[in-house]
Scaffold this motif. Structure first.
Motif, mmCIF file in Angstrom:
data_model
loop_
_atom_site.group_PDB
_atom_site.id
_atom_site.type_symbol
_atom_site.label_atom_id
_atom_site.label_comp_id
_atom_site.label_asym_id
_atom_site.label_seq_id
_atom_site.Cartn_x
_atom_site.Cartn_y
_atom_site.Cartn_z
ATOM 1 N N GLY A 168 39.168 38.282 35.234
ATOM 2 C CA GLY A 168 38.826 38.377 36.659
ATOM 3 C C GLY A 168 38.478 39.788 37.092
ATOM 4 O O GLY A 168 37.900 39.999 38.159
ATOM 5 N N HIS A 169 38.823 40.758 36.250
ATOM 6 C CA HIS A 169 38.595 42.156 36.636
ATOM 7 C C HIS A 169 37.515 42.829 35.807
ATOM 8 O O HIS A 169 37.484 44.048 35.703
ATOM 9 N N MET A 170 36.636 42.028 35.198
ATOM 10 C CA MET A 170 35.461 42.676 34.611
ATOM 11 C C MET A 170 34.506 42.978 35.752
ATOM 12 O O MET A 170 34.372 42.198 36.698
ATOM 13 N N PRO A 178 35.287 45.679 47.381
ATOM 14 C CA PRO A 178 36.527 46.161 46.757
ATOM 15 C C PRO A 178 37.417 45.008 46.280
ATOM 16 O O PRO A 178 37.423 43.935 46.877
ATOM 17 N N CYS A 179 38.130 45.276 45.197
ATOM 18 C CA CYS A 179 39.051 44.292 44.631
ATOM 19 C C CYS A 179 40.462 44.828 44.851
ATOM 20 O O CYS A 179 40.668 46.038 44.897
ATOM 21 N N HIS A 180 41.443 43.923 44.959
ATOM 22 C CA HIS A 180 42.814 44.395 45.210
ATOM 23 C C HIS A 180 43.369 45.204 44.045
ATOM 24 O O HIS A 180 44.378 45.873 44.171
ATOM 25 N N CYS A 181 42.688 45.162 42.892
ATOM 26 C CA CYS A 181 43.161 45.938 41.737
ATOM 27 C C CYS A 181 42.812 47.417 41.885
ATOM 28 O O CYS A 181 43.259 48.247 41.103
ATOM 29 N N GLY A 182 41.973 47.741 42.875
ATOM 30 C CA GLY A 182 41.599 49.142 43.075
ATOM 31 C C GLY A 182 40.159 49.422 42.664
ATOM 32 O O GLY A 182 39.571 50.419 43.069
ATOM 33 N N GLY A 185 33.704 45.311 42.891
ATOM 34 C CA GLY A 185 32.717 44.479 42.211
ATOM 35 C C GLY A 185 33.268 43.680 41.050
ATOM 36 O O GLY A 185 32.524 43.199 40.202
ATOM 37 N N CYS A 186 34.613 43.501 41.008
ATOM 38 C CA CYS A 186 35.220 42.680 39.955
ATOM 39 C C CYS A 186 34.756 41.232 40.115
ATOM 40 O O CYS A 186 34.398 40.801 41.199
ATOM 41 N N TRP A 187 34.857 40.487 39.001
ATOM 42 C CA TRP A 187 34.447 39.079 39.026
ATOM 43 C C TRP A 187 35.168 38.331 40.143
ATOM 44 O O TRP A 187 34.575 37.578 40.889
HETATM 45 ZN ZN LIG Z 1 39.736 43.806 40.157
#
Ligand SMILES: [Zn+2]
Length: 331
Positions: A168-170, A178-182, A185-187
């Motif tokens: 999910g974070h590629m 933005p993604c919650h991982c920081g 544009g993550c999947w």
């Molecule tokens: Zn992410």
């Protein structure tokens, strides 16, 4: 997996729910305890909740704690399988380098094993579900986020420290949302249910002519992937457009996975997979355009078979596997 006397306690720790079950080697769940994760209480409160749930699972299966051979724990976030640590978890505030495996092991006095939840779910589908007998496959779950696990040569790919498989974070779009991982544009920031709902809210706020709100009691904060789907089913063009965009990004991610892993099978689960052809038909087109033709032509797509039980069954299967490996190894 044939020894009928081997029982395993499976624990699926999620950000909102804990599922605990006593499981036999055939994947039968002799009990099933479902409870709410007291995430706000931090590691101590959550671990206490796991222990209470385990006690109820033993009771439900009418077996003594002593009769299980091992414990498999699936946990969300970055888990170090070898060291038994949960580094961090986006869904569990306050967790940092928690030695979850050893704590469970000490409290329940049984050998325990820790694995990331997506990897556990992949193993569940491998041993007991839609991927039985398939040694190269990818499990993708598309719901509020996108998670999954990669099985290569019949083994889940844990990576050097257990962090592999965070599909999910590629990065799919380098300037994406933005993604919650920081990262951005993550999947999952582009193709999950949350991404779909967010994109819909944005269109509504900027004045798009759409009926989506009428499926959400007129309230923008009640707009979900489900309400967008309902609007699309009634022919709302904006809702359809939004789903097409998500399908496009979903397809891009799947094409990447196919080109890297050349899987035989892709198992798709999660709430958004219920959208069916509306999502998958356009996604398939993108996959066909982007993946290597030969790899695309040989891959099959199937629905996940175990639903919410995939994680707990997979965590148990992982524990069983590790036990057998340990027993088979000369001292
Ligand atoms: Zn992410």
């Amino acid at each position: 997996m044939s020894d009928k006397n081997l029982l395993i306690l499976g624990i699926d720790l999620g950000g909102t729910k804990i599922l605990t079950s006593v499981i036999n080697p055939e994947g039968e769940m002799l009990s099933r305890d479902h409870s709410v994760t007291p995430a706000a209480e931090g590691p101590d409160g959550v671990i206490q909740a796991i222990l209470s749930s385990a006690a109820r699972a033993f009771q439900g299966a009418s077996v003594a704690m002593d009769s299980v051979s091992a414990i498999g724990v699936g946990a969300p976030g970055l888990a170090d399988t070898e060291a038994g640590l949960l580094y961090t978890s986006p869904n569990l505030p306050g967790w940092k380098d928690v030695p979850l495996r050893d704590i469970i092991q000490e409290k329940l006095k049984k050998k325990a094993f820790l694995i990331n939840d997506g990897n556990a779910a992949a193993l569940g589908e491998y041993y007991f579900g839609a991927a039985k007998g398939v040694s190269h496959f990818i499990y993708v779950t598309i719901s509020t986020g996108i998670g999954g696990g990669i099985v290569v040569d019949g083994k889940v790919l844990n990576g050097f420290k257990g962090m592999a498989g965070e599909i999910g974070h590629m990065t799919i779009a380098d300037e994406g949302p933005p993604c919650h991982c920081g990262n951005r544009g993550c999947w999952e920031a582009l193709a999950s249910g949350t991404a779909l709902a967010k994109a819909a809210r944005k269109r509504i706020e900027t004045g798009a002519d759409t009926t989506i709100l009428s499926f959400a009691e007129g309230k923008i904060d009640k707009v979900t992937a489900q309400t967008v789907q309902s609007a699309a089913e009634k022919g709302d063009p904006i809702a359809n457009q939004l789903i097409l965009k998500v399908a496009y990004y979903f397809g891009v991610g799947v094409a990447n996975l196919i080109n890297i892993f050349n899987p035989e099978l892709i198992v798709i689960g999660g709430g958004l997979s219920n959208m069916g052809e509306r999502l998958f038909k356009p996604a398939h087109k993108v996959v066909e355009e982007r993946a290597f033709n030969r790899a695309y032509r040989t891959v099959r797509f199937v629905k996940a078979a175990l639903g919410r039980n995939s994680g707990v069954l997979g965590a148990a299967a992982f524990a069983l596997d590790e036990m057998k490996r340990a027993l088979g190894e000369p001292e």
